[in-house]
Every structure is written in C-alpha cells, then in structure tokens.
Design an enzyme around this catalytic site. Sequence first.
Site, PDB file in Angstrom:
ATOM      1  N   ARG A  68       0.812  -1.213   0.000  1.00 39.38           N
ATOM      2  CA  ARG A  68       0.000   0.000   0.000  1.00 39.38           C
ATOM      3  C   ARG A  68       0.849   1.268   0.000  1.00 39.38           C
ATOM      4  O   ARG A  68       0.394   2.332  -0.378  1.00 39.38           O
ATOM      5  CB  ARG A  68      -0.879   0.017   1.244  1.00 39.38           C
ATOM      6  CG  ARG A  68      -2.311  -0.268   0.908  1.00 39.38           C
ATOM      7  CD  ARG A  68      -3.092  -0.436   2.153  1.00 39.38           C
ATOM      8  NE  ARG A  68      -2.420  -1.412   3.042  1.00 39.38           N
ATOM      9  CZ  ARG A  68      -3.039  -2.129   3.954  1.00 39.38           C
ATOM     10  NH1 ARG A  68      -4.311  -1.992   4.128  1.00 39.38           N
ATOM     11  NH2 ARG A  68      -2.394  -2.991   4.716  1.00 39.38           N
ATOM     12  N   LYS A 175       2.928 -18.123   8.013  1.00 41.26           N
ATOM     13  CA  LYS A 175       2.001 -18.473   9.076  1.00 41.26           C
ATOM     14  C   LYS A 175       1.398 -17.186   9.645  1.00 41.26           C
ATOM     15  O   LYS A 175       2.007 -16.150   9.441  1.00 41.26           O
ATOM     16  CB  LYS A 175       2.698 -19.303  10.141  1.00 41.26           C
ATOM     17  CG  LYS A 175       3.589 -18.512  11.104  1.00 41.26           C
ATOM     18  CD  LYS A 175       4.085 -19.385  12.212  1.00 41.26           C
ATOM     19  CE  LYS A 175       3.242 -19.313  13.450  1.00 41.26           C
ATOM     20  NZ  LYS A 175       3.543 -18.190  14.335  1.00 41.26           N
ATOM     21  N   LYS A 209      15.895 -23.717  10.253  1.00 41.53           N
ATOM     22  CA  LYS A 209      16.992 -23.717  11.234  1.00 41.53           C
ATOM     23  C   LYS A 209      17.901 -24.917  10.979  1.00 41.53           C
ATOM     24  O   LYS A 209      17.432 -26.033  10.802  1.00 41.53           O
ATOM     25  CB  LYS A 209      16.436 -23.734  12.659  1.00 41.53           C
ATOM     26  CG  LYS A 209      15.653 -22.464  12.979  1.00 41.53           C
ATOM     27  CD  LYS A 209      15.187 -22.427  14.400  1.00 41.53           C
ATOM     28  CE  LYS A 209      14.133 -21.353  14.616  1.00 41.53           C
ATOM     29  NZ  LYS A 209      14.654 -20.023  14.830  1.00 41.53           N
ATOM     30  N   GLU A 243      10.952 -18.656  25.265  1.00 39.91           N
ATOM     31  CA  GLU A 243      11.401 -17.311  24.885  1.00 39.91           C
ATOM     32  C   GLU A 243      11.489 -16.471  26.145  1.00 39.91           C
ATOM     33  O   GLU A 243      10.667 -16.616  27.052  1.00 39.91           O
ATOM     34  CB  GLU A 243      10.396 -16.685  23.932  1.00 39.91           C
ATOM     35  CG  GLU A 243      10.307 -17.394  22.614  1.00 39.91           C
ATOM     36  CD  GLU A 243       9.369 -16.674  21.657  1.00 39.91           C
ATOM     37  OE1 GLU A 243       9.851 -15.829  20.898  1.00 39.91           O
ATOM     38  OE2 GLU A 243       8.159 -16.930  21.719  1.00 39.91           O
ATOM     39  N   HIS A 267       5.402 -24.895  14.695  1.00 35.46           N
ATOM     40  CA  HIS A 267       6.806 -25.129  15.058  1.00 35.46           C
ATOM     41  C   HIS A 267       7.006 -26.389  15.917  1.00 35.46           C
ATOM     42  O   HIS A 267       7.852 -27.220  15.626  1.00 35.46           O
ATOM     43  CB  HIS A 267       7.373 -23.930  15.828  1.00 35.46           C
ATOM     44  CG  HIS A 267       7.176 -22.622  15.136  1.00 35.46           C
ATOM     45  ND1 HIS A 267       7.186 -22.499  13.770  1.00 35.46           N
ATOM     46  CD2 HIS A 267       6.969 -21.367  15.611  1.00 35.46           C
ATOM     47  CE1 HIS A 267       6.991 -21.232  13.440  1.00 35.46           C
ATOM     48  NE2 HIS A 267       6.848 -20.523  14.533  1.00 35.46           N
TER      49      HIS A 267
END
Length: 519
Positions: A68, A175, A209, A243, A267
Amino acid sequence: MPAEDSLVAISSSQEGLVNPYAPPAGPAAIVIFGAAGDLTRRKLIPALHNLGTANLLGEGIAIVGVGRADLDDGAFREQLSGALKPFSAGPDDVRVARGLAANARFVSGTFEDRRTFERLAQVLARVEKEDGTGGNALFYLATAPEYFAPIVKALGATGLAGEAEGRWRRVVVEKPFGCDLESARRLNRDLLETLKERQIWRIDHYLGKETVQNLLVFRFGNGMFEPIWNRRYIDNVQITVAESIGVETRGGYYEGAGALRDMVPNHLLQLLSLVAMEPPTSFEAESVREEKSKVLRAIQPLSPERVLTQAVRGQYGAGLSRDGPSLAYRSEERVSRTSATETYVAVKLAVESWRWADVPFYLRTGKRLARRVSEIAIQFRRPPLRLFRDTPVEHLSRNALVIRVQPEEGIALRFGAKIPGPTVRVGNVAMEFRYEEAFGTRPSTGYETLLYDAIRGDATLFQRADMIEAGWSVVQPILDAWKEQPPSGFPNYAPGSWGPKEAQELLERDGRRWRRIEE
Ligand code: BG6
C-alpha cells in the site's frame, strides 16, 4: 545499470566459487506482498543478501515489492539499501546489496484492487525482458493472513498464477495458516481453487533452522542412533521452545492467537514429526513429507477430559526477569486488562505407532520464561539400580540426548560417569558437539534455505495441505476445551521462571521431571 551492480555480474565474477552441489537459484522474480513490512526488512531481504554473498543466487533475480505504501522504484530501492546496510561489511556484501537493490521494482496499491495486479503483470513482463527472470515468479505473501486468499484469487483472476511450458509460478504462504482446523481447511480450499498443490509453499521458519534440518541426517545418516530410537530404549521426549521476551508490540495479534495457536500446530509439531518419523525412502520431498504427515496423523487426539489433565496453560504476571522489571501480559499494549489469552502452554501427547506407543511426548512453549532456548531432549530409560545396591548410589539419572536448536546450536549426550575416588559414586557428564566450533558460523536469518529451496523447486521443507490440517487436528480439542472453560488464576507464572507450577505437576504425575535447562 552498470554491469558490476547486477546480480549477473556477481555470480559470473565469482564463477570459480560456485558450489556444484548447491547451484545458484534462479532465474525468477521474487514478488513480495507486504514489502514495506517487518518480515521483509528483518528476514527476507537479509536472507536474499546472505544467499547472494554465498553465491547461491544466480542470474535473472529481480525483487518486486507490492504494498500500500506510496513508493516508486527509486524509493523502494532506497528502502532496500537501508535494510541491507547492517550487512554491508565487506566488498562482496556491498556488491550483492547493490545488485539486489539495483533492479528492484515496486508496485503500489491495495490487495483488493484488481489494478494493482494488472500493474504487477506489466512489471513482471518488464523484468522478464530486462532482467531475464524467465517468466518465473515466486509470490511471497508476507502480509496479514486475511489477505492470503484474496491475493491468490486476484493472482488467478489476472492470469498471474498460470504456469506455462518452462515457466513456473509459486506462492509462499506465511504463518499463521488459519486459526483453527476449520479456517485452515477453508484456506486450503480457497488456495486450491486457483493453484495446484505443488504451487503452494506453506512455510514454517523452524524448518529453516540448521539444527532442525540436521535431525534427518543425525537420525538416518548415522548407524548408532536409529536402532535405539524407539519405545524399547526411549522413556520420553521433551520439546521446549522457550522465549525470554514478552509479546512486545504484537499484542494485537497475540490476544487472538495465544501460545497454543502461535507455536504448537506449526513449530512444535514440526519438531515432533522430525523426531518421530519413520525413515523416508529417499530425501525427495514427497517421501519425507509423507513420513512426517503419518506421524502427525498418528498423534492421539485428546478427549475433553484428557485436555484437563494433559494440557496446561499459563499467563505471565509482572515481576523482575533477567532483563529487569517487566510488565504483566495484561498490561502490555493492545492487550485486554482481563485477558484470558495464554502465553504458555505445556501438553503431553501420544504418538500411536509401533515405534512410539507408551512414550510420552511433552511439549512446552512460552513467553517471558527464564531464558531463550529451543531444544529437544530424548530421555532414555533408566538402567536397573540393583547392581549398585552396595554402593552409595541411590539414584541413576536418565541418559539424555539433547538437540539444541537455538541458541548455541548443537547436540549433547548426557550420561553418568564414576566420580574419581575410592567409592562408587555417579556424576552426570556430557559429550558435546557445537555447530559453531565444528563448522564455523555463517550469517543466517533462518530464511535462506527456505527461499533457496522455494526458488529451486524443492518442497521438502514446506508443508502440504494435509500436514497443516493434521497439525490443527491435534490442537483443536484443546482449543475447544479451553474455550468452554475459561482459565482461572491468570496470571499464574512469574517472568523469568519456567512457567506455571501445573506444568511441573504434569510430569510429576508420571514420575518424571522436565529436564533442567542450565540458566
Ligand atoms: C513466531 C511466533 O512464529 O515464532 C512468535 O509467531 C515467536 O511469537 C517466534 O516469537 C519464535 O521464533 P524464533 O525463531 O525466534 O524461535
């Protein structure tokens, strides 16, 4: 355009360095929808740059941004150069960065407007002629998920999705792929109205990974692991994706998603399927994907009663974490003050196969945990203690094979050894392999292999429609049960901890514990 600025020049000037086992990818136009967004700046452009410096991008690559933003080609090129600046350390970097930016184009417009796609068609015709893209196009949907289906529909309506002799068209879908089983099925149906399955490249960045890809080689390229890779020797498997950060600026998205949707069907289940799959007959995409898909389909769905005992949810409160004082989830930006969204999930799953019957797979993931770490711990059965009955040894630990996905990628084998001295005492020791020590490091965002494979047409690391649906089928009963019964006692874990106490109890009930991850 000066020759030295082009990618053509990059690959030919370093011809001697081209790796025959990994030929440069291309030609193709890489069309990025959502080109002004975060993913493009932080991952896609740096990944293309890393591919360029590794001589893995061939001739005829042109980046085309669609979005945009009111940008022309010049402004977009400047934006790309900005995103590439941190990577411009050496002369090669500068050359690649210039090459990527030099022939980039931008198509400004909304995704609802047919004219955006008509303009894109003109640009694609131009890059085919001017940059030699061969008419190939990789459409990368780096947009909000509600645009996935409309963009693909518009690509179809304007003839852009059509392949022809010697010209491919592929769509990479980011995703989240749906937000539950029903919406994932709908999205698959919508995409398949325009595209063939082989044109749809559902990406999961965990498969980019290095350690995750190594799982196949580790299991099937070594003679010593596969014979013990089963219920006879393995007691349980623990998959942790922890995390230390909170939701940061993504509260708006995360409120509607939660840890379960955000991490598990994609994942964590990808990691599980690589650990649990049977040996494929070859490394061909279909062979590998078929075996992974079988594992997902073999996971026993949880009944509503089982959800209560086998799935745990948590939400972080306020407190002091490693990085100092941190806000409770409910105080984060764009999060409801009474939010029932989980930021932590732990679940016990069973894979109903001859190899895995009775071996629990414990999965856990969460935000604001003690540290950032993703690992797979294969815990072996305990040896009988009887031999040690006349010694001070009261307890033997389980041997564990720990596959560290990030950070400090590597593999460690933990076992007991005699502590030197006159009595028999057993201490836990480890043999370790660290990627960095063994092979050195290469700059990587995790998207390099995935982009390279998508341009080259190797779908091994991408998900088929049935795999996505199988992943959602595993989590759907948990989503349903949790919706029926809102959580009580949120927030229920402190930042910097390993999650709610119920997650510890989940394993204690089975006489087990989560592997202690060193702080
Ligand atoms: C994303 C999730 O898919 O993966 C994020 O949406 C999460 O919430 C991220 O932070 C984790 O990825 P990585 O590569 O940092 O482990």
